[in-house]
Write an enzyme that holds these catalytic residues in place. Structure first.
Site, PDB file in Angstrom:
ATOM      1  N   ARG A  46       0.840  -1.202   0.000  1.00 32.16           N
ATOM      2  CA  ARG A  46       0.000   0.000   0.000  1.00 32.16           C
ATOM      3  C   ARG A  46       0.870   1.245   0.000  1.00 32.16           C
ATOM      4  O   ARG A  46       0.560   2.243  -0.654  1.00 32.16           O
ATOM      5  CB  ARG A  46      -0.933   0.014   1.222  1.00 32.16           C
ATOM      6  CG  ARG A  46      -1.661   1.359   1.390  1.00 32.16           C
ATOM      7  CD  ARG A  46      -2.721   1.342   2.474  1.00 32.16           C
ATOM      8  NE  ARG A  46      -2.294   0.711   3.695  1.00 32.16           N
ATOM      9  CZ  ARG A  46      -1.518   1.277   4.628  1.00 32.16           C
ATOM     10  NH1 ARG A  46      -1.036   2.504   4.436  1.00 32.16           N
ATOM     11  NH2 ARG A  46      -1.210   0.621   5.732  1.00 32.16           N
ATOM     12  N   TYR A  98     -16.891  17.550 -14.495  1.00 31.94           N
ATOM     13  CA  TYR A  98     -17.327  16.160 -14.636  1.00 31.94           C
ATOM     14  C   TYR A  98     -18.309  15.781 -13.522  1.00 31.94           C
ATOM     15  O   TYR A  98     -18.127  16.156 -12.366  1.00 31.94           O
ATOM     16  CB  TYR A  98     -16.091  15.251 -14.610  1.00 31.94           C
ATOM     17  CG  TYR A  98     -16.389  13.792 -14.422  1.00 31.94           C
ATOM     18  CD1 TYR A  98     -17.201  13.102 -15.321  1.00 31.94           C
ATOM     19  CD2 TYR A  98     -15.862  13.095 -13.341  1.00 31.94           C
ATOM     20  CE1 TYR A  98     -17.482  11.759 -15.136  1.00 31.94           C
ATOM     21  CE2 TYR A  98     -16.133  11.741 -13.156  1.00 31.94           C
ATOM     22  CZ  TYR A  98     -16.945  11.091 -14.059  1.00 31.94           C
ATOM     23  OH  TYR A  98     -17.227   9.759 -13.874  1.00 31.94           O
ATOM     24  N   ASP A 170      -7.898  19.112 -13.997  1.00 36.86           N
ATOM     25  CA  ASP A 170      -8.147  17.795 -14.575  1.00 36.86           C
ATOM     26  C   ASP A 170      -7.712  17.853 -16.040  1.00 36.86           C
ATOM     27  O   ASP A 170      -8.309  18.548 -16.852  1.00 36.86           O
ATOM     28  CB  ASP A 170      -9.631  17.444 -14.453  1.00 36.86           C
ATOM     29  CG  ASP A 170      -9.941  16.027 -14.919  1.00 36.86           C
ATOM     30  OD1 ASP A 170      -9.241  15.529 -15.830  1.00 36.86           O
ATOM     31  OD2 ASP A 170     -10.895  15.416 -14.400  1.00 36.86           O
ATOM     32  N   LYS A 195      -8.601   6.627 -19.213  1.00 41.48           N
ATOM     33  CA  LYS A 195      -8.909   7.126 -20.551  1.00 41.48           C
ATOM     34  C   LYS A 195      -7.677   7.047 -21.463  1.00 41.48           C
ATOM     35  O   LYS A 195      -7.141   5.972 -21.678  1.00 41.48           O
ATOM     36  CB  LYS A 195      -9.462   8.548 -20.443  1.00 41.48           C
ATOM     37  CG  LYS A 195     -10.541   8.747 -19.360  1.00 41.48           C
ATOM     38  CD  LYS A 195     -11.711   7.799 -19.474  1.00 41.48           C
ATOM     39  CE  LYS A 195     -12.915   8.199 -18.638  1.00 41.48           C
ATOM     40  NZ  LYS A 195     -12.773   8.023 -17.179  1.00 41.48           N
TER      41      LYS A 195
END
Length: 380
Positions: A46, A98, A170, A195
């Site tokens: 982690r 978004y 973003d 994406k």
């Protein structure tokens, strides 16, 4: 190095142990330590994993940053990064942000005492007018999703820096190939790596990149503490996809421009939102801060019937959520990316029931155009 070379050689591209051309998948949760007094670089996955670390270094270098952080999704990257803010802090946010970001800002962070004001970020005056004494961050998308509005990043960064405000951008639509907000003075770059960065519709991931070391330490603390990290196999797949980013974006962008030109001549199309069009209100600003218009655009149709016919009738452009894959994807913002936004708020923002978003993939553009034409003409 030119960008194409950076894509291949950024980060840890050679396994230091074996010389393999590419970091292997370190599919492990923990690492053996040799000394009680001196732990090794890795202890628990982690916190750090060599596969994730190689990807983080590559993305940071491509964006011109010093630290990169890979998360389990784009929303994990956004939400984890927003945790640098505290109760009582205020954010100024671009109006057509978004839908997932809108949802987390209004439904979770507002409940935690971190409030947001949504403004038309194409107007520097609107941003400045929304700033309060407690404003600590300005959150932007440019081009925005789904209306492709353009914000002058350098101007906002100067405004924010003079007031000790953090600027978050973003950069999913543009990728670091076409736009690098850190070089324009912004503080944090965010991506849905799902994406274009990964580019093959087979991984969910997200990134945050910073240039300032102290800001990097704050996000690093949250990444480790909150734990929404990207796994080693997905890190490997994303690193593999990243290497072809330039050639994928070049082809998709070229095809997008051809399709936009064709759509501009169709009677069913009433408006196109694409910063590559000279008539786009943000065209001039966009071309000063980006190296191309990208491969995503949206357009409005003459009726809901035409919209339904296109979405359900296209064969080569998949009617699906998401974007940035090798396949073209038609999306319906009102019921997909912005379904979390109340209907009246969607309409106020200009997200109508006849708005369609197209992410252009790697198919031949002539085939895509012929398919769209057939869908327009098809009758049930």
């Amino acid at each position: 190095m030119k960008f194409a070379t950076k894509l291949i050689h950024s980060g840890q591209t050679i396994d230091p142990r074996t010389g393999a051309l590419g970091m292997p998948i370190y599919q492990t949760s923990t690492f053996r330590q040799q000394s009680v007094d001196n732990f090794g670089k890795y202890d628990y996955a982690r916190s750090d994993n060599p596969s994730r670390e190689a990807l983080e270094e590559a993305v940071a270098e491509l964006e011109g940053g010093t630290r990169g952080f890979a998360f389990a999704s784009g929303m994990a990257a956004i939400s984890s990064t927003l945790l640098i803010f505290s109760p009582g802090d205020h954010l100024v946010v671009c109006d057509d942000v978004y839908g997932g970001a809108y949802r987390v800002l209004t439904g979770i962070f507002a409940r935690l005492g971190i409030t947001s004001t949504f403004v038309d970020a194409t107007s520097l005056e609107a941003i400045e007018g929304a700033i309060r004494p407690e404003t600590k961050g300005i959150y932007l998308e440019t081009p925005s999703n789904p209306l492709l509005k353009v914000t002058d990043l350098a101007a906002v960064a100067r405004l924010a820096r003079a007031r000790n405000i953090i600027t978050l951008v973003d950069n999913t639509f543009m990728t670091p190939y076409l736009q690098r907000p850190l070089e324009l003075g912004c503080d944090i770059v965010l991506h849905s790596g799902t994406k274009f960065m990964n580019g093959h519709s087979d991984v969910i991931c997200g990134f945050a990149v910073v240039k300032d070391a102290d800001l990097g330490q704050r996000i690093r603390f949250i990444q480790n503490g909150f734990g929404a990290i990207l796994g080693p196999q997905d890190s490997f797949l994303t690193m593999r996809g990243l290497k072809t980013l330039k050639i994928r974006m070049d082809q998709s962008q070229q095809s997008a421009m051809a399709i936009v030109e064709w759509l501009s001549r169709q009677e069913q199309v009433t408006r196109i939102h694409y910063p590559g069009c000279p008539e786009h209100p943000g065209h001039a600003v966009h071309m000063t801060q980006a190296d191309g218009p990208g491969a995503v655009f949206s357009f409005e149709l003459d009726s809901f019937e035409t919209t339904r016919r296109l979405l359900e009738g296209a064969r080569y452009s998949a009617f699906a959520v998401s974007l940035g894959g090798v396949e073209s994807i038609l999306s319906y913002p009102a019921r997909m990316s912005h379904a979390a936004v109340p209907p009246e708020e969607r309409l106020r923002k200009g997200i109508t029931d006849t708005l369609v978003r197209l992410s252009v993939g790697l198919e031949d553009p002539d085939d895509l155009i012929a398919d769209l034409a057939a869908a327009f003409d098809r009758r049930s």
